[in-house]
Motif scaffolding. Structure first.
Motif, PDB file in Angstrom:
ATOM      1  N   THR A 148       0.830  -1.185   0.000  1.00  0.00           N
ATOM      2  CA  THR A 148       0.000   0.000   0.000  1.00  0.00           C
ATOM      3  C   THR A 148       0.882   1.260   0.000  1.00  0.00           C
ATOM      4  O   THR A 148       0.715   2.156  -0.814  1.00  0.00           O
ATOM      5  CB  THR A 148      -0.920  -0.006   1.235  1.00  0.00           C
ATOM      6  N   LEU A 149       1.819   1.326   0.939  1.00  0.00           N
ATOM      7  CA  LEU A 149       2.722   2.472   0.989  1.00  0.00           C
ATOM      8  C   LEU A 149       4.106   2.091   0.462  1.00  0.00           C
ATOM      9  O   LEU A 149       4.593   0.992   0.699  1.00  0.00           O
ATOM     10  CB  LEU A 149       2.859   3.002   2.422  1.00  0.00           C
ATOM     11  N   ARG A 150       4.728   3.020  -0.249  1.00  0.00           N
ATOM     12  CA  ARG A 150       6.115   2.901  -0.696  1.00  0.00           C
ATOM     13  C   ARG A 150       6.817   4.211  -0.356  1.00  0.00           C
ATOM     14  O   ARG A 150       6.166   5.233  -0.114  1.00  0.00           O
ATOM     15  CB  ARG A 150       6.221   2.686  -2.203  1.00  0.00           C
ATOM     16  N   VAL A 151       8.138   4.189  -0.399  1.00  0.00           N
ATOM     17  CA  VAL A 151       8.886   5.427  -0.217  1.00  0.00           C
ATOM     18  C   VAL A 151       9.718   5.665  -1.479  1.00  0.00           C
ATOM     19  O   VAL A 151      10.404   4.771  -1.966  1.00  0.00           O
ATOM     20  CB  VAL A 151       9.758   5.402   1.056  1.00  0.00           C
ATOM     21  N   THR A 152       9.594   6.858  -2.030  1.00  0.00           N
ATOM     22  CA  THR A 152      10.344   7.249  -3.223  1.00  0.00           C
ATOM     23  C   THR A 152      11.294   8.380  -2.860  1.00  0.00           C
ATOM     24  O   THR A 152      11.349   8.805  -1.699  1.00  0.00           O
ATOM     25  CB  THR A 152       9.397   7.717  -4.348  1.00  0.00           C
ATOM     26  N   THR A 153      12.016   8.883  -3.848  1.00  0.00           N
ATOM     27  CA  THR A 153      12.935   9.999  -3.586  1.00  0.00           C
ATOM     28  C   THR A 153      12.187  11.268  -3.202  1.00  0.00           C
ATOM     29  O   THR A 153      12.801  12.244  -2.768  1.00  0.00           O
ATOM     30  CB  THR A 153      13.801  10.289  -4.819  1.00  0.00           C
ATOM     31  N   ARG A 154      10.857  11.255  -3.359  1.00  0.00           N
ATOM     32  CA  ARG A 154      10.050  12.430  -3.022  1.00  0.00           C
ATOM     33  C   ARG A 154       9.222  12.232  -1.752  1.00  0.00           C
ATOM     34  O   ARG A 154       8.460  13.117  -1.373  1.00  0.00           O
ATOM     35  CB  ARG A 154       9.133  12.778  -4.195  1.00  0.00           C
ATOM     36  N   GLY A 155       9.334  11.063  -1.123  1.00  0.00           N
ATOM     37  CA  GLY A 155       8.610  10.843   0.124  1.00  0.00           C
ATOM     38  C   GLY A 155       7.761   9.591   0.089  1.00  0.00           C
ATOM     39  O   GLY A 155       7.853   8.775  -0.834  1.00  0.00           O
ATOM     40  N   VAL A 156       6.887   9.451   1.101  1.00  0.00           N
ATOM     41  CA  VAL A 156       6.038   8.266   1.215  1.00  0.00           C
ATOM     42  C   VAL A 156       4.836   8.414   0.293  1.00  0.00           C
ATOM     43  O   VAL A 156       4.155   9.443   0.302  1.00  0.00           O
ATOM     44  CB  VAL A 156       5.579   8.063   2.678  1.00  0.00           C
ATOM     45  N   PHE A 157       4.589   7.357  -0.488  1.00  0.00           N
ATOM     46  CA  PHE A 157       3.552   7.400  -1.508  1.00  0.00           C
ATOM     47  C   PHE A 157       2.527   6.315  -1.243  1.00  0.00           C
ATOM     48  O   PHE A 157       2.879   5.156  -0.977  1.00  0.00           O
ATOM     49  CB  PHE A 157       4.174   7.199  -2.891  1.00  0.00           C
ATOM     50  N   ASP A 158       1.246   6.694  -1.314  1.00  0.00           N
ATOM     51  CA  ASP A 158       0.144   5.749  -1.160  1.00  0.00           C
ATOM     52  C   ASP A 158      -0.250   5.263  -2.555  1.00  0.00           C
ATOM     53  O   ASP A 158      -0.790   6.024  -3.369  1.00  0.00           O
ATOM     54  CB  ASP A 158      -1.043   6.433  -0.473  1.00  0.00           C
ATOM     55  N   VAL A 159       0.016   3.981  -2.823  1.00  0.00           N
ATOM     56  CA  VAL A 159      -0.233   3.425  -4.151  1.00  0.00           C
ATOM     57  C   VAL A 159      -1.732   3.355  -4.449  1.00  0.00           C
ATOM     58  O   VAL A 159      -2.154   3.510  -5.596  1.00  0.00           O
ATOM     59  CB  VAL A 159       0.414   2.023  -4.279  1.00  0.00           C
TER      60      VAL A 159
END
Length: 574
Positions: A557-568
């Motif tokens: 559900t959640l991932r972390v990218t270079t821009r922050g935590v992302f809700d898929v």
């Protein structure tokens, strides 16, 4: 001086006459496997006779004499095995070392998608892999990466549109377009993914799929667009729905995903003609301890699959699908790629021949040269880290951030709320993704629960699919130092605690592959795992493989990218 066209024709004519004469019995064959019991993939039976080889090709079965004769009495001869979909980079070693690992297990052809290195190096990554696999005793064929980056949310080392990969279709070892992961874009008719399909079809190439659990009209639209196969089926219902609509099913049994047990019912008369085996990702310990396609075959037979059907799925079906019409069978005109086993029950591989040359005997591999790679590409592959030296302050953030809740044994996550500081006692650790390709200084910060680390930090430059640096830590200072060490190594895996490195796995080729032998890499990897476990990482978690998927913003559900935590799910940052 290069050979003239007339000279080439004359040389090929002489070779063809040699093949015809050996096949007719007018001349001795180069090699004859005498008294062989061999699997005939056309008549679905075990046949008996001599197998004659000349100029690297099978020239006939029957009664033959040869310059070299090897008695096959009591053995079974099979065609060489074929892996229908793999990312060679997942082995963590260069292609030569990969071949040394799989050839003793009977694999003579693989279809690779250089998706991982292309996300780091772009088209140079594809060219590097083409050169690094040229002339190896396992034929390495290519499907061109379709999704670089995997999503617009990623910051990868390159962006490849259809124009960037188009010239590679002319390469003789390129079979088509690799797994079209952007099924959402295809169904919506978005320009970029559809352009890639149109371009691949213009070159009369195959297009592989990647569409887990797609159903109904969406599945129809995806297949109608021109996607021919799928390797993401995890249950029988999903596989049969795709097979009924004409797709070929790649039954996957690798390291990260294992679907054979669920899909073994496909290995029957009704469905098996449209099935093949693949591994997708195969890590060092699996290659060393279990094997490759032979492991899948042994397991399938143990689960009740018919041995001859299993052999066909392991070689002939994939060869037909990829239009590799001279392999995957023991018949005149086919490549003399053989695997000699003792029996289907024990499936012990005694010998492996590649184009009529004995390459493996009782696990001992014949020497072969490593391919030469252009100095420019070698240097480029070893210089892929561009980021500043980081400090604890770069990982300090006071406002609340999303918490990725790990699911034991899975790469999915849950939304575990918010946190604003590291809390080791409650298993709240900081996680960050550091952009490393273009020195953007982007660092996405979040928190993670379930990893279990009690002290120090764990960092890796294997971070799907863009392969930035992902790090988890119980302190910001250790996180910064671990990331700095990754950059010093030009890539790898680092376990760090209290200002010092406890374990390292250097991966200097694009930050995802090692220059060292597979056995060495595996030893370092297993040692690093133990150090991570000693620092508290949960034993139910693979410290590095699990971590490597935490940055891929297509898995709920959640991932972390270079821009922050992302809700898929909501497609928004939290």
């Amino acid at each position: 001086m290069s050979e003239s066209y007339a000279g080439k024709i004359n040389r090929k004519l002489l070779k063809k006459r040699r093949i015809i004469n050996a096949a007719a019995g007018r001349e001795k064959a180069d090699l004859v496997l005498k008294n062989a019991a061999y699997v005939n993939v056309f008549s679905n039976e075990i046949c008996h006779g001599d197998i004659a080889v000349a100029e690297g090709l099978i020239v006939g079965m029957g009664t033959y004499s040869g310059e070299t004769e090897v008695d096959m009495a009591g053995k079974i001869v099979l065609p060489g095995f074929l892996d229908a979909h793999i990312h060679l980079e997942s082995s963590l070693v260069n292609p030569t070392e990969f071949v040394k690992a799989v050839l003793p297990h009977g694999t003579t052809t693989v279809i690779t998608d250089p998706h991982e290195i292309a996300n780091v190096m772009g088209s140079d990554g594809i060219e590097y892999m083409l050169q690094a696999t040229e002339g190896l005793p396992v034929d390495v064929r290519f499907m061109l990466p379709s999704c670089v980056p995997a999503t617009p949310l990623d910051e990868s080392g390159a962006t490849l549109d259809y124009r960037a990969i188009d010239s590679f279709y002319d390469h003789p070892r390129v079979q088509g377009l690799a797994e079209m992961m952007n099924f959402v874009g295809i169904i919506a008719g978005d320009d970029q993914p559809v352009e890639k399909i149109v371009a691949a079809q213009a070159h009369h190439k195959k297009i592989d799929g990647h569409a887990p659990d797609l159903v109904g009209n969406d599945l129809n639209a995806y297949i109608a667009a021109g996607v021919y196969s799928d390797h993401e089926c995890h249950d029988l219902k999903d596989a049969i729905a795709k097979l009924e609509r004409g797709q070929f099913i790649m039954i996957r049994e690798g390291t990260a995903a294992r679907n054979l047990e669920a899909l073994v019912p496909l290995l029957c008369d009704k469905y098996s003609e449209r099935c093949m085996f693949c591994t997708d990702d195969k890590h060092p310990s699996d290659l060393l301890e279990k094997g490759h396609i032979d492991y899948i075959m042994k397991k399938a037979i143990a689960l009740g699959a018919d041995p001859i059907t299993t052999v066909k799925v392991a070689c002939h079906n994939a060869a037909r699908y990829f239009l590799l019409n001279n392999r995957g069978a023991i018949a005149p005109g086919y490549l003399a790629d053989f695997v000699v086993i003792d029996s289907f029950e024990h499936f012990h591989i005694e010998k492996v021949y590649k184009r009529g040359k004995l390459m493996v005997e009782e696990g001992i591999l014949a020497d072969f040269p490593a391919p030469k790679v252009e100095p420019y590409l070698t240097e480029r592959a070893h210089s892929t880290f561009h980021l500043p030296i980081l400090t604890a302050e770069d990982f300090t953030e006071s406002r609340p951030r999303g918490v990725l809740g790990m699911v034991m044994g899975e790469i999915t996550t849950t939304d575990a709320g918010y946190a604003d500081h590291i809390d080791v006692e409650n298993d709240i650790l900081k996680i960050a993704v550091v952009e490393r390709h273009k020195n953007t200084r982007h660092i996405g910060i979040g928190y993670i629960k379930g990893y279990g680390l009690r002290s120090g930090a764990v960092a890796t430059s294997i971070s799907h699919d863009s392969h930035n640096i992902i790090v988890v830590g119980a302190s910001e200072a250790d996180m910064a130092q671990a990331v700095n060490r990754i950059a010093e190594l030009d890539g790898g895996i680092v376990v760090w605690n209290e200002g010092k490195s406890l374990a390292e796995v250097p991966l200097a080729i694009a930050g995802i592959m090692s220059d060292e032998p597979l056995v060495t890499v595996n030893a370092k990897l297993e040692g690093a795992k133990e150090e991570a476990f000693r620092l508290g990482v949960s034993r139910g978690v693979d410290p590095f493989m699990t971590l490597s998927f935490m940055a891929l913003p297509v898995i709920p559900t959640l991932r972390v990218t270079t821009r922050g935590v992302f809700d898929v799910i909501s497609q928004s940052y939290v």
